[in-house]
Design an enzyme around this catalytic site. Sequence first.
Site, PDB file in Angstrom:
ATOM      1  N   ASP A 188       0.865  -1.178   0.000  1.00 50.32           N
ATOM      2  CA  ASP A 188       0.000   0.000   0.000  1.00 50.32           C
ATOM      3  C   ASP A 188       0.903   1.230   0.000  1.00 50.32           C
ATOM      4  O   ASP A 188       1.825   1.316   0.805  1.00 50.32           O
ATOM      5  CB  ASP A 188      -0.894  -0.017   1.244  1.00 50.32           C
ATOM      6  CG  ASP A 188      -2.004   1.011   1.200  1.00 50.32           C
ATOM      7  OD1 ASP A 188      -1.713   2.196   0.951  1.00 50.32           O
ATOM      8  OD2 ASP A 188      -3.166   0.638   1.418  1.00 50.32           O
ATOM      9  N   ILE A 189       0.655   2.185  -0.918  1.00 49.72           N
ATOM     10  CA  ILE A 189       1.514   3.371  -0.972  1.00 49.72           C
ATOM     11  C   ILE A 189       1.058   4.470  -0.005  1.00 49.72           C
ATOM     12  O   ILE A 189       1.704   5.511   0.104  1.00 49.72           O
ATOM     13  CB  ILE A 189       1.656   3.940  -2.406  1.00 49.72           C
ATOM     14  CG1 ILE A 189       0.301   4.372  -2.962  1.00 49.72           C
ATOM     15  CG2 ILE A 189       2.343   2.927  -3.309  1.00 49.72           C
ATOM     16  CD1 ILE A 189       0.405   5.203  -4.233  1.00 49.72           C
TER      17      ILE A 189
ATOM     18  N   ASN B 239     -13.498  -3.297   3.020  1.00 44.65           N
ATOM     19  CA  ASN B 239     -14.614  -2.357   3.120  1.00 44.65           C
ATOM     20  C   ASN B 239     -15.481  -2.398   1.862  1.00 44.65           C
ATOM     21  O   ASN B 239     -14.960  -2.593   0.766  1.00 44.65           O
ATOM     22  CB  ASN B 239     -14.083  -0.929   3.307  1.00 44.65           C
ATOM     23  CG  ASN B 239     -13.188  -0.791   4.518  1.00 44.65           C
ATOM     24  OD1 ASN B 239     -13.448  -1.369   5.557  1.00 44.65           O
ATOM     25  ND2 ASN B 239     -12.122  -0.026   4.385  1.00 44.65           N
TER      26      ASN B 239
ATOM     27  N   HIS C 227     -16.303   3.148   4.463  1.00 40.94           N
ATOM     28  CA  HIS C 227     -14.937   3.658   4.280  1.00 40.94           C
ATOM     29  C   HIS C 227     -14.208   3.100   3.070  1.00 40.94           C
ATOM     30  O   HIS C 227     -12.978   3.135   3.030  1.00 40.94           O
ATOM     31  CB  HIS C 227     -14.101   3.470   5.558  1.00 40.94           C
ATOM     32  CG  HIS C 227     -14.776   4.005   6.775  1.00 40.94           C
ATOM     33  ND1 HIS C 227     -14.913   5.347   7.008  1.00 40.94           N
ATOM     34  CD2 HIS C 227     -15.399   3.385   7.800  1.00 40.94           C
ATOM     35  CE1 HIS C 227     -15.574   5.534   8.136  1.00 40.94           C
ATOM     36  NE2 HIS C 227     -15.887   4.357   8.637  1.00 40.94           N
TER      37      HIS C 227
ATOM     38  N   HIS D 180     -10.873  -4.956  -2.504  1.00 36.56           N
ATOM     39  CA  HIS D 180      -9.503  -5.108  -2.041  1.00 36.56           C
ATOM     40  C   HIS D 180      -9.487  -5.416  -0.548  1.00 36.56           C
ATOM     41  O   HIS D 180     -10.390  -5.057   0.180  1.00 36.56           O
ATOM     42  CB  HIS D 180      -8.645  -3.875  -2.356  1.00 36.56           C
ATOM     43  CG  HIS D 180      -9.160  -2.581  -1.811  1.00 36.56           C
ATOM     44  ND1 HIS D 180     -10.254  -1.928  -2.342  1.00 36.56           N
ATOM     45  CD2 HIS D 180      -8.725  -1.810  -0.795  1.00 36.56           C
ATOM     46  CE1 HIS D 180     -10.466  -0.802  -1.673  1.00 36.56           C
ATOM     47  NE2 HIS D 180      -9.558  -0.712  -0.721  1.00 36.56           N
ATOM     48  N   PHE D 181      -8.459  -6.145  -0.175  1.00 37.75           N
ATOM     49  CA  PHE D 181      -8.255  -6.561   1.210  1.00 37.75           C
ATOM     50  C   PHE D 181      -6.957  -5.938   1.711  1.00 37.75           C
ATOM     51  O   PHE D 181      -5.957  -5.949   1.001  1.00 37.75           O
ATOM     52  CB  PHE D 181      -8.137  -8.096   1.300  1.00 37.75           C
ATOM     53  CG  PHE D 181      -9.402  -8.814   0.926  1.00 37.75           C
ATOM     54  CD1 PHE D 181     -10.205  -9.374   1.905  1.00 37.75           C
ATOM     55  CD2 PHE D 181      -9.794  -8.945  -0.401  1.00 37.75           C
ATOM     56  CE1 PHE D 181     -11.382 -10.040   1.563  1.00 37.75           C
ATOM     57  CE2 PHE D 181     -10.965  -9.607  -0.750  1.00 37.75           C
ATOM     58  CZ  PHE D 181     -11.754 -10.157   0.237  1.00 37.75           C
TER      59      PHE D 181
END
Length: 140
Positions: free
Chosen positions: A33-34, A85, A91, A98-99
Amino acid sequence: MNSLASCIFCKIVKGEIPCMKLLETESVLAFMDIGPIAKGHCLIIPKYHAEKLTDLPEDQMKDILPACKKIATATRADNFNLLQNNGRAAHQVVDHVHFHIIPKPSDAGDKEGLVIGWPTQKDLSKDEISKIFEELKSRL
């Protein structure tokens, strides 16, 4: 709402946007994750574009949990959250399933990792919970 053509995750899957790829199968891609909220925060996505989990065909789900487990194990985190989500009220920011694997250091408190509350619905009676149970069960 992201269309397939403008979906950032679809662009990552196609190689149009680079990512720090950790794992890839025929149906799943995992990468860093960036915008992490913890060291080791990773994303696992199906390659198939679906906005919400309920939109994802079952044949596209077989590699998701095994990939989540592999990534979680690779982080070597004793504590972590697996987060997924669905919808803005829940959110979700990117309209592609995606997880998140989010490590949670034991001593991090509210400084690193996922920070949540658990607002238990104390005003729901056992009878109300039983009624909801029966409704859900009838829909399965």
